[in-house]
Design an enzyme around this catalytic site. Structure first.
Site, PDB file in Angstrom:
ATOM      1  N   ASP A  50     -62.650   1.651 -43.027  1.00 27.56           N
ATOM      2  CA  ASP A  50     -62.875   1.132 -44.378  1.00 27.56           C
ATOM      3  C   ASP A  50     -62.994   2.249 -45.411  1.00 27.56           C
ATOM      4  O   ASP A  50     -63.440   3.351 -45.082  1.00 27.56           O
ATOM      5  CB  ASP A  50     -64.195   0.353 -44.417  1.00 27.56           C
ATOM      6  N   HIS A 196     -65.353   4.159 -40.674  1.00 31.53           N
ATOM      7  CA  HIS A 196     -65.078   4.433 -42.094  1.00 31.53           C
ATOM      8  C   HIS A 196     -64.283   5.718 -42.216  1.00 31.53           C
ATOM      9  O   HIS A 196     -64.749   6.774 -41.788  1.00 31.53           O
ATOM     10  CB  HIS A 196     -66.384   4.536 -42.872  1.00 31.53           C
TER      11      HIS A 196
HETATM   12 ZN   LIG Z   1     -66.543  -0.624 -47.454  1.00 31.51          ZN
END
Ligand SMILES: [Zn+2]
Length: 248
Positions: A50, A196
């Site tokens: 992400d 992430h």
């Molecule tokens: Zn995010």
């Protein structure tokens, strides 16, 4: 007085955070609107990343994924896409899935009763670069309201959560080994693993830990019989929609 005000507002934020995480986040809640994993009858998993694309982190991660020969899924923030279109293009050309993670990672937009711009503008940034539209959406902060779910479904999105959560986003970064442990402890057949690659509104962001995790964890899971696919392939769904498919 200012100190007290600050403490009260910190407390309100903390309580709001807890309530949101308990009721709106995967894997346990959100009124059943999330897809948190694929079928569990095969040893197939999806790595998801992400908040990119950002230089200093997404490029490192793409290098690592190429080294271990694995495909993944990137949930991208529109503002970062606008800043780094060539990085998005590279990820797509290297076989990774590109998903929508809103235009600017706002928490409030998804909670709002009317706002649809955060979805559409994020989608348009991706479509402008790739010439196709994304089919997968992951809400920023993992927070999903029933009305946001309705907006996303009406636009043809699959709402992707996770069943494997890690703390690779924390600062200072946890050790590679601790994140690898988090992944290995939770992963099973059909898992969707949340990591992430970047930081929401930072088009340039130095981050090495997630790339190191990938180099470590992919060969280990492979030794354990796992295969890596995109979220679309895990779920047996299309990875993109045509540019002229404006499903709303
Ligand atoms: Zn995010």
């Amino acid at each position: 007085m200012a100190g007290l005000k600050q403490r009260v507002s910190d407390l309100v934020y903390k309580v709001g955070d807890k309530v949101g995480d308990s009721f709106l986040s995967p894997p346990h809640s959100s009124f059943g609107q999330y897809v948190n994993r694929g079928p569990d009858d095969r040893r197939v998993v999806a790595l998801t990343f992400d908040d990119g694309p950002s230089y200093g982190s997404t490029d490192r991660l793409l290098d690592a994924l190429a080294e271990v020969d694995a495909v993944a899924s990137f949930f991208c923030v529109g503002e970062n896409v606008r800043a780094n279109p060539e990085l998005l293009r590279r990820a797509y050309d290297e076989g990774h899935l590109i998903g929508n993670h809103s235009i600017d990672h706002s928490r409030g937009a998804g909670l709002s009763l009317r706002d649809t711009q955060h979805i559409e503008r994020g989608e348009d940034e991706i479509a402008d670069v790739l010439g196709v539209r994304p089919t997968m959406y992951r809400p920023p902060w993992g927070w999903l309201t029933p009305w946001e779910a309705r907006r996303l479904h009406s636009r043809g999105y699959t709402i992707v959560g996770w069943d494997v959560y890690t703390h690779d986003w924390q600062l200072p970064a946890p050790s590679t080994a601790s994140i690898v442990d988090e992944v290995l402890e939770q992963t099973g057949p059909g898992s969707i693993i949340c990591l992430h690659d970047a930081y929401p509104l930072k088009p340039a962001y130095e981050k090495t830990v997630t790339a190191d995790v990938v180099r470590d964890v992919v060969p280990r899971l492979r030794d354990d019989g796992y295969e890596f696919v995109t979220v679309a392939d895990l779920l047996g769904l299309p990875a993109t929609r045509p540019l002229d498919d404006l499903a709303a």
